[in-house]
Design an enzyme around this catalytic site. Structure first.
Site, PDB file in Angstrom:
ATOM      1  N   LYS A  29      17.536 -25.264 -85.228  1.00 22.60           N
ATOM      2  CA  LYS A  29      18.900 -25.073 -85.748  1.00 22.60           C
ATOM      3  C   LYS A  29      19.787 -26.253 -85.370  1.00 22.60           C
ATOM      4  O   LYS A  29      20.508 -26.792 -86.215  1.00 22.60           O
ATOM      5  CB  LYS A  29      19.442 -23.759 -85.168  1.00 22.60           C
ATOM      6  N   SER A  30      19.740 -26.655 -84.109  1.00 23.81           N
ATOM      7  CA  SER A  30      20.606 -27.755 -83.653  1.00 23.81           C
ATOM      8  C   SER A  30      20.310 -29.035 -84.416  1.00 23.81           C
ATOM      9  O   SER A  30      21.214 -29.767 -84.829  1.00 23.81           O
ATOM     10  CB  SER A  30      20.372 -28.017 -82.155  1.00 23.81           C
ATOM     11  N   SER A 174      28.273 -28.572 -72.349  1.00 20.01           N
ATOM     12  CA  SER A 174      28.217 -28.097 -73.733  1.00 20.01           C
ATOM     13  C   SER A 174      27.857 -29.230 -74.678  1.00 20.01           C
ATOM     14  O   SER A 174      28.622 -30.188 -74.840  1.00 20.01           O
ATOM     15  CB  SER A 174      29.568 -27.488 -74.148  1.00 20.01           C
ATOM     16  N   ASP A 322      20.222 -20.624 -74.539  1.00 23.13           N
ATOM     17  CA  ASP A 322      20.073 -19.655 -75.639  1.00 23.13           C
ATOM     18  C   ASP A 322      18.950 -18.647 -75.398  1.00 23.13           C
ATOM     19  O   ASP A 322      18.750 -17.743 -76.215  1.00 23.13           O
ATOM     20  CB  ASP A 322      19.812 -20.391 -76.953  1.00 23.13           C
ATOM     21  N   ARG A 394      20.198 -13.166 -81.414  1.00 20.80           N
ATOM     22  CA  ARG A 394      19.237 -13.245 -80.304  1.00 20.80           C
ATOM     23  C   ARG A 394      19.139 -11.928 -79.534  1.00 20.80           C
ATOM     24  O   ARG A 394      18.118 -11.629 -78.935  1.00 20.80           O
ATOM     25  CB  ARG A 394      19.586 -14.412 -79.380  1.00 20.80           C
TER      26      ARG A 394
HETATM   27  C1  S3P Z   1      24.066 -25.979 -79.344  1.00 17.90           C
HETATM   28  C2  S3P Z   1      24.560 -25.990 -78.058  1.00 17.90           C
HETATM   29  C3  S3P Z   1      24.649 -24.784 -77.225  1.00 17.90           C
HETATM   30  C4  S3P Z   1      23.793 -23.649 -77.764  1.00 17.90           C
HETATM   31  C5  S3P Z   1      23.941 -23.488 -79.249  1.00 17.90           C
HETATM   32  C6  S3P Z   1      23.541 -24.753 -79.970  1.00 17.90           C
HETATM   33  C7  S3P Z   1      24.054 -27.238 -80.110  1.00 17.90           C
HETATM   34  O1  S3P Z   1      25.996 -24.349 -77.198  1.00 17.90           O
HETATM   35  O2  S3P Z   1      24.113 -22.449 -77.110  1.00 17.90           O
HETATM   36  O3  S3P Z   1      23.150 -22.417 -79.723  1.00 17.90           O
HETATM   37  O4  S3P Z   1      23.398 -27.290 -81.171  1.00 17.90           O
HETATM   38  O5  S3P Z   1      24.713 -28.193 -79.677  1.00 17.90           O
HETATM   39  P1  S3P Z   1      27.069 -24.952 -76.140  1.00 17.90           P
HETATM   40  O6  S3P Z   1      27.326 -26.348 -76.487  1.00 17.90           O
HETATM   41  O7  S3P Z   1      28.290 -24.084 -76.339  1.00 17.90           O
HETATM   42  O8  S3P Z   1      26.454 -24.755 -74.788  1.00 17.90           O
END
Ligand code: S3P
Length: 440
Positions: A29-30, A174, A322, A394
Site C-alpha cells: 500500500k505504501s 511517522s 501496522d 486490520r
Molecule cells: C505509512 C506510515 C505509517 C503506517 C501507515 C502507512 C506510510 O503511518 O501506519 O499504514 O505509508 O507512510 P505513520 O506515518 O502515521 O506512522
C-alpha cells in the site's frame, strides 16, 4: 466469491484445517501510493506493476485524475501514469476524497501545499477523526496555508504560497509526516531536512532517488532541495508485508500449518513483526532474498510453532506499527504474558487499535490490560463471540485469524474496510485453509 461481496458484510471465522499452500498477497500500500504520486508529477510515462487494487490506493489514483493526471489501467494490478511534470497539476473546485487513507491524505497535503491552486481534501468517517496537525503545523512553518477545524479533515490547502525549506525534527516517528514534508520540499526554495526520532519506512526517499531527484538520506534523516525534475520510471511494487502478517500469525498458531508467501517486501523498516514473532518462538524462514524495484524482497516460509509471550522490545515498535492488531492475537494465544510499551501511536490509526483490540479480545475471554501506550496480554484459549471491526481493516482481518483457534465461531461485524488494503482476503484465506464465511 467476488471481492466486492466483502463490502458491508459481517464475517464468521471458525476453526479450519491446518493451513497449507502458497499465498500471493497483494501489492504494498505504501509503495503504491507513492508510486502514483511521484509518477504523476514526473516527466513522461511510468508503469507501475504489482499496484495494490485497494480502495485506499484507488482513491489516490482518483484524486490525481481529478488534478488532471491521465492514468491507464492496462490490467488489474497495473497502472500507466502519464506524468504532467512538477508544475503540471491542475486545480479543481471539487473536493478530493481520500476515502479511508491516512497515507493518501497526509502525503497529498504536502504535495498540494506547493501548488498554485487551492484544494480541499476530505475523507471517510474514520479518516475525518485522524490528527492532521502533525502535517499542517510543519507545513505552515514552510509557508503553507492549510485550514482545518480542530486539526481534523477536511483540509483546505491554499495554493499560490511560496514555500521555503526547513530543518524539522519529527516529534513522533511517522513516515507519512516525513513524506508530506519531503513532497512539499520539492516545491520549496532551499533545503528541507527531516530528522526522525526513530527511522521509519524510507520508500519516499528511495523512490525520489529512483525518479532522479537529488536526495541525501540515511536511516533517521533525509534532506533534499527544491527546483529539480522527476523523470518517469517504472516501479515494481512488492507484496505488502503488512498483508502477509496475517498469514504469518495464522500459520504460526494453527497446528500442522505450513505456508509460503512469495515475493514479500522486506524493507527493514517494515519487518519488526518478523523479529517479534521469532522472539516468541515462531518458525519463519526467508528464502530467495533478492532485490526487486530497488526494494529487498523474499519468499517467507512459515510453519506452526508454539508461541510464548515476550516483553516486546520498544525499538521494534515503529518497524511493525501496522502489525499490532495481529500481534495481539498471537500474544492472546501464546503461553505466558506479552508486554507492549511505547506504542501510543496505535491510538490514532484507522481506529484506536489498543482499545479496539482489547475490547474484542475481552469479548473472546482473553485477559488483557490496556495501558496508555500498549497492553499486557495474558495468553490462553480464546472463546467464541461477536467482535466489532470499528471500521478498521486490520482489526477485521486480525479477528479472522483469531477465529482459527477459538473454541467456537468468531463473528466480526462490518468487514467492509478490508477492501481498503486487502481486496480478495476472504478468498485467499479460505484457499489456504481458513473457514471464513459471510455471516447471515
Ligand atoms: C505509512 C506510515 C505509517 C503506517 C501507515 C502507512 C506510510 O503511518 O501506519 O499504514 O505509508 O507512510 P505513520 O506515518 O502515521 O506512522
Amino acid at each position: 466469491m467476488n471481492p466486492i461481496d466483502q463490502r458491508s458484510l459481517d464475517w464468521n471465522s471458525r476453526p479450519g484445517r491446518p493451513l497449507h499452500g502458497s499465498v500471493p498477497v497483494p501489492g504494498d500500500k505504501s509503495v503504491s501510493h507513492r508510486a502514483l504520486m511521484l509518477a504523476a508529477i514526473a516527466e513522461g510515462d511510468s508503469r507501475i506493476r504489482g499496484f495494490l487494487e485497494g480502495e485506499d490506493t484507488r482513491a489516490t489514483a482518483a484524486v490525481l485524475a481529478q488534478l488532471g493526471v491521465h492514468i491507464e489501467t492496462p490490467a488489474a494490478g497495473e497502472r500507466v501514469v502519464r506524468g504532467v511534470g512538477l508544475h503540471g497539476l491542475r486545480g479543481t473546485t471539487q473536493s478530493l476524497d481520500c476515502g479511508n487513507a491516512g497515507t493518501g491524505m497526509r502525503l497529498l497535503t504536502g504535495l498540494l501545499a506547493g501548488q498554485a491552486f487551492d484544494s480541499t481534501l476530505v475523507g471517510d468517517t474514520s479518516l475525518s477523526k485522524r490528527p492532521m496537525r502533525r502535517v499542517t503545523e510543519p507545513l505552515a512553518s514552510m509557508g503553507a496555508r492549510i485550514v482545518a477545524h480542530d486539526g481534523l479533515p477536511p483540509l483546505q490547502v491554499r495554493g499560490g504560497q511560496s514555500l521555503r525549506g526547513i530543518r524539522y525534527e519529527l516529534p513522533v516517528a511517522s513516515a507519512q509526516v516525513k513524506s508530506a514534508l519531503l513532497l512539499a520540499g520539492l516545491y520549496a526554495t532551499g533545503e528541507t531536512e527531516i530528522i526522525e526520532p526513530h527511522p521509519t519506512r524510507d520508500y519516499t526517499e528511495r523512490m525520489l532517488a529512483a525518479f532522479g531527484w537529488p536526495i541525501d538520506f540515511s536511516p533517521g534523516r533525509a534532506k533534499l532541495g527544491g527546483g529539480h525534475a522527476l523523470h518517469a520510471t517504472d516501479v515494481d511494487v512488492p507484496a505488502d508485508f503488512s498483508s502477509a502478517a496475517f498469514f504469518l500469525v495464522a500459520a504460526s498458531i494453527v497446528p500442522g500449518s505450513a505456508l509460503r508467501l512469495p515475493a514479500v517486501g522486506l524493507n527493514p523498516r517494515r519487518t519488526g513483526l518478523l523479529q517479534a514473532l521469532r522472539l516468541m518462538g515462531a518458525d519463519i524462514t526467508v528464502e530467495h532474498e533478492r532485490e526487486a524495484g530497488g526494494e529487498p524482497v523474499g519468499d517467507l516460509l512459515v510453519r506452526h510453532a508454539p508461541l510464548r509471550g515476550i516483553e516486546l522490545p520498544e525499538a521494534l515498535v515503529p518497524d511493525m506499527i501496522d502489525e499490532f492488531p495481529v500481534l495481539f492475537i498471537a500474544a492472546a494465544v501464546a503461553s505466558g504474558r506479552t508486554v507492549i510499551r511505547g506504542a501510543a501511536e496505535l491510538r490514532v490509526k484507522e481506529s484506536d487499535r489498543i482499545a479496539t483490540m482489547a475490547r474484542g479480545l475481552r469479548t473472546l475471554g482473553a485477559m488483557i490490560e490496556e495501558t496508555a501506550d500498549g497492553a499486557i496480554i495474558h495468553g490462553g484459549q480464546l472463546g467464541t463471540g461477536t467482535v466489532e471491526s470499528h471500521l478498521d481493516h486490520r482489526i477485521a482481518m486480525s479477528f479472522a485469524v483469531a477465529g482459527l483457534v477459538a473454541s467456537g465461531p468468531v463473528r466480526i461485524n462490518d468487514c467492509t474496510h478490508v477492501a481498503t488494503s486487502f481486496p480478495g482476503f476472504l478468498e485467499l484465506a479460505n484457499g489456504c485453509g481458513f473457514a471464513l464465511q459471510v455471516a447471515d
